[in-house]
Design a protein around this motif. Structure first.
Motif: not given
Length: 185
Positions: A34-35, A37, A54, A108, A154, A156, A158
């Motif tokens: 997913g997103e 970070r 990344q 997360r 989000t 995750g 697209l």
């Protein structure tokens, strides 16, 4: 010293290590995270390692413990993260990349809880400000909580057009085909 001062912010070093190890085992795991970070990792060394992986992934490069170590060495961060031995140990500690998405969810979730604790402390401080009105303080507190709620929500996923474009790019770029298993190395 108060018990609150001794509290350790929510985190799971094991989940962080497992995300990194899973990525080192199978770079394609990035597509399942997913997103996630780097700043969601509690351990600063894990943040640097994740950033190096990344960066390679976004550039269309494969990576492993050696290439990540070289990238960190070039940035003068290899010793900071624990060296090649630590990065290799992360890879060896994870038997499979199958649970990577779950590990990422744990990382997360703990980051969100740390964010909530930080916002809670900020909101508490607002209650002691006498230079702003109560309604303004409440509005500011609500805004900070809403910002936290919006951050990291989000899915995750697209949009289909973006996913299709990414797949097309990967399938036509020889350096990415091997990464996706479309061609032998």
């Amino acid at each position: 010293m108060s018990p609150e001062a001794l509290r350790v912010p929510p985190h799971s070093i094991e989940a962080e290590q497992s995300v990194i190890g899973a990525l080192l085992l199978d770079n394609r795991v990035f597509d399942k995270l997913g997103e996630l970070r780097a700043d969601e990792f509690y351990n600063a060394g894990h943040q640097r390692i994740f950033e190096a992986m990344q960066t390679a992934w976004v550039a269309g490069q494969t990576f492993d413990a050696v290439t990540v170590s070289e990238a960190l060495k070039a940035a003068d961060k290899l010793d900071y993260v624990g060296g090649l031995a630590y990065i290799g140990a992360l890879q060896n500690a994870v038997p499979s990349s199958a649970n990577a998405a779950r590990y990422a969810t744990i990382v997360r979730e703990r980051a969100k809880l740390r964010g909530l604790a930080a916002v809670g402390a900020e909101v508490s401080e607002l209650g002691f400000k006498t230079d702003i009105g109560a309604d303004e303080a409440i509005a500011e507190a609500q805004a900070r909580i809403a910002e936290l709620a919006e951050r990291g929500t989000t899915t995750g996923f697209l949009p289909f057009a973006d996913a299709l474009a990414t797949a097309a790019d990967r399938s036509t770029d020889p350096t990415r085909r091997a990464l996706q298993g479309l061609m032998p190395n």
